[in-house]
Design a protein around this motif. Structure first.
Motif, PDB file in Angstrom:
ATOM      1  N   ARG A   1     -30.788 -27.060   1.201  1.00 20.12           N
ATOM      2  CA  ARG A   1     -32.086 -27.447   1.308  1.00 20.12           C
ATOM      3  C   ARG A   1     -32.238 -28.341  -0.163  1.00 20.12           C
ATOM      4  O   ARG A   1     -31.769 -27.502  -1.156  1.00 20.12           O
ATOM      5  CB  ARG A   1     -33.173 -26.541   1.454  1.00 20.12           C
ATOM      6  CG  ARG A   1     -33.168 -26.066   2.592  1.00 20.12           C
ATOM      7  CD  ARG A   1     -34.229 -25.103   3.261  1.00 20.12           C
ATOM      8  NE  ARG A   1     -34.093 -24.450   4.388  1.00 20.12           N
ATOM      9  CZ  ARG A   1     -34.809 -23.349   4.988  1.00 20.12           C
ATOM     10  NH1 ARG A   1     -35.497 -22.957   4.193  1.00 20.12           N
ATOM     11  NH2 ARG A   1     -34.487 -23.022   6.159  1.00 20.12           N
TER      12      ARG A   1
ATOM     13  N   HIS B   1     -42.177 -30.389  -2.267  1.00 15.17           N
ATOM     14  CA  HIS B   1     -41.432 -31.022  -0.892  1.00 15.17           C
ATOM     15  C   HIS B   1     -40.277 -30.248  -0.851  1.00 15.17           C
ATOM     16  O   HIS B   1     -39.564 -29.809  -1.700  1.00 15.17           O
ATOM     17  CB  HIS B   1     -41.183 -32.440  -1.301  1.00 15.17           C
ATOM     18  CG  HIS B   1     -40.649 -33.220  -0.209  1.00 15.17           C
ATOM     19  ND1 HIS B   1     -41.551 -33.395   0.830  1.00 15.17           N
ATOM     20  CD2 HIS B   1     -39.418 -33.841   0.084  1.00 15.17           C
ATOM     21  CE1 HIS B   1     -40.867 -34.377   1.695  1.00 15.17           C
ATOM     22  NE2 HIS B   1     -39.703 -34.466   1.197  1.00 15.17           N
ATOM     23  N   VAL B   2     -39.697 -30.033   0.630  1.00 19.00           N
ATOM     24  CA  VAL B   2     -38.550 -29.310   1.012  1.00 19.00           C
ATOM     25  C   VAL B   2     -37.891 -30.227   2.071  1.00 19.00           C
ATOM     26  O   VAL B   2     -38.760 -30.496   2.886  1.00 19.00           O
ATOM     27  CB  VAL B   2     -39.140 -27.846   1.385  1.00 19.00           C
ATOM     28  CG1 VAL B   2     -37.696 -27.113   2.008  1.00 19.00           C
ATOM     29  CG2 VAL B   2     -39.694 -26.925   0.629  1.00 19.00           C
TER      30      VAL B   2
ATOM     31  N   ASP C   1     -37.471 -18.795   4.083  1.00 19.52           N
ATOM     32  CA  ASP C   1     -38.255 -20.145   4.374  1.00 19.52           C
ATOM     33  C   ASP C   1     -39.032 -20.612   3.327  1.00 19.52           C
ATOM     34  O   ASP C   1     -39.892 -20.069   2.465  1.00 19.52           O
ATOM     35  CB  ASP C   1     -39.379 -19.585   5.402  1.00 19.52           C
ATOM     36  CG  ASP C   1     -39.012 -19.646   6.719  1.00 19.52           C
ATOM     37  OD1 ASP C   1     -38.048 -20.108   6.912  1.00 19.52           O
ATOM     38  OD2 ASP C   1     -39.792 -18.838   7.611  1.00 19.52           O
ATOM     39  N   TYR C   2     -38.611 -21.732   2.758  1.00 16.59           N
ATOM     40  CA  TYR C   2     -39.286 -22.464   1.962  1.00 16.59           C
ATOM     41  C   TYR C   2     -40.166 -23.493   2.442  1.00 16.59           C
ATOM     42  O   TYR C   2     -39.831 -24.196   3.391  1.00 16.59           O
ATOM     43  CB  TYR C   2     -38.238 -23.423   1.004  1.00 16.59           C
ATOM     44  CG  TYR C   2     -37.559 -22.500   0.114  1.00 16.59           C
ATOM     45  CD1 TYR C   2     -37.889 -21.867  -0.946  1.00 16.59           C
ATOM     46  CD2 TYR C   2     -36.167 -22.156   0.355  1.00 16.59           C
ATOM     47  CE1 TYR C   2     -37.008 -21.071  -1.762  1.00 16.59           C
ATOM     48  CE2 TYR C   2     -35.446 -21.414  -0.366  1.00 16.59           C
ATOM     49  CZ  TYR C   2     -35.811 -20.802  -1.685  1.00 16.59           C
ATOM     50  OH  TYR C   2     -34.977 -20.027  -2.374  1.00 16.59           O
ATOM     51  N   GLU C   3     -41.570 -23.665   1.935  1.00 16.03           N
ATOM     52  CA  GLU C   3     -42.504 -24.486   2.699  1.00 16.03           C
ATOM     53  C   GLU C   3     -43.216 -24.969   1.378  1.00 16.03           C
ATOM     54  O   GLU C   3     -43.396 -24.614  -0.026  1.00 16.03           O
ATOM     55  CB  GLU C   3     -43.408 -23.638   3.166  1.00 16.03           C
ATOM     56  CG  GLU C   3     -43.226 -22.999   4.470  1.00 16.03           C
ATOM     57  CD  GLU C   3     -43.907 -22.281   5.129  1.00 16.03           C
ATOM     58  OE1 GLU C   3     -45.106 -22.270   4.562  1.00 16.03           O
ATOM     59  OE2 GLU C   3     -43.722 -21.668   6.304  1.00 16.03           O
ATOM     60  N   ALA C   4     -43.616 -26.487   1.476  1.00 16.41           N
ATOM     61  CA  ALA C   4     -44.446 -26.849   0.142  1.00 16.41           C
ATOM     62  C   ALA C   4     -45.640 -26.238   0.052  1.00 16.41           C
ATOM     63  O   ALA C   4     -46.381 -25.548   0.870  1.00 16.41           O
ATOM     64  CB  ALA C   4     -44.712 -28.580   1.035  1.00 16.41           C
TER      65      ALA C   4
ATOM     66  N   GLN D   1     -45.624 -23.389  -1.713  1.00 19.11           N
ATOM     67  CA  GLN D   1     -45.192 -22.153  -2.031  1.00 19.11           C
ATOM     68  C   GLN D   1     -45.090 -21.830  -3.537  1.00 19.11           C
ATOM     69  O   GLN D   1     -44.239 -22.618  -4.140  1.00 19.11           O
ATOM     70  CB  GLN D   1     -44.158 -21.745  -1.183  1.00 19.11           C
ATOM     71  CG  GLN D   1     -43.207 -20.659  -1.649  1.00 19.11           C
ATOM     72  CD  GLN D   1     -42.010 -20.169  -0.641  1.00 19.11           C
ATOM     73  OE1 GLN D   1     -41.742 -20.932   0.413  1.00 19.11           O
ATOM     74  NE2 GLN D   1     -41.111 -19.151  -1.013  1.00 19.11           N
TER      75      GLN D   1
END
Length: 164
Positions: A100, A90-91, A128-131, A133
């Motif tokens: 973040r 989760h981010v 860019d952080y994404e669930a 990753q």
């Protein structure tokens, strides 16, 4: 971890400490009446002024100590922590700041799946952080509950060699 980005806590604490010391000095100077003049009401510090300066000083000392403790902990994890690959679950974006919050899972040496959270620095907005990753997680081998995301990828290669 780029410690320059994390040092804002220490800087803020030191500023608050200096405000407390300087303000206290000003209150003492105001409270001392000159011998030829009678003290006026404006020369004596109000209790509110004293309390505000004490609170600023105490917050400054506490903030500085917390910032130093966090930097030491993160530095120790970067040097001695076990690097493993983890997965972001989760981010979220903190609305009050430009940080973040990353929630992630990783597996320690004993095979236990652990979850952690990490507050990124404001500069990390460029990434860019994404669930879902993959991220490098560093944890303390003596206490895996102490962990962090290696957001600067200092030990990413070691984590990839270890594998998931």
């Amino acid at each position: 971890m780029n410690h320059k980005r994390r040092s804002w806590r220490i800087l803020l604490g030191l500023v608050l400490c200096l405000m407390g010391v300087y303000g206290g000095h000003q209150l003492i100077d105001r409270a001392e009446a000159e011998p030829l003049q009678p003290p006026s009401q404006s020369d004596t510090p109000s209790p509110l002024e004293v309390v505000m300066l004490l609170v600023a000083g105490l917050l400054g000392v506490g903030g500085t100590a917390y910032g130093v403790r966090q930097l030491r902990r993160e530095g120790q994890l970067l040097r001695e922590g076990v690097p493993v690959l983890g997965t972001l679950t989760h981010v979220t974006q903190d609305r009050e700041s430009s940080h973040r919050i990353l929630i992630y899972r990783f597996e320690d040496e004993t095979g236990v799946v652990r979850e952690g959270s990490y507050e990124t620095s404001p500069v990390a907005l460029l990434e860019d952080y994404e669930a879902g990753q993959a991220v490098t997680v560093l944890y303390d081998p003596t206490d895996p509950r102490i962990n962090m995301v290696d957001e600067d990828h200092v030990r990413r290669a070691e984590a990839r060699v270890r594998g998931p």
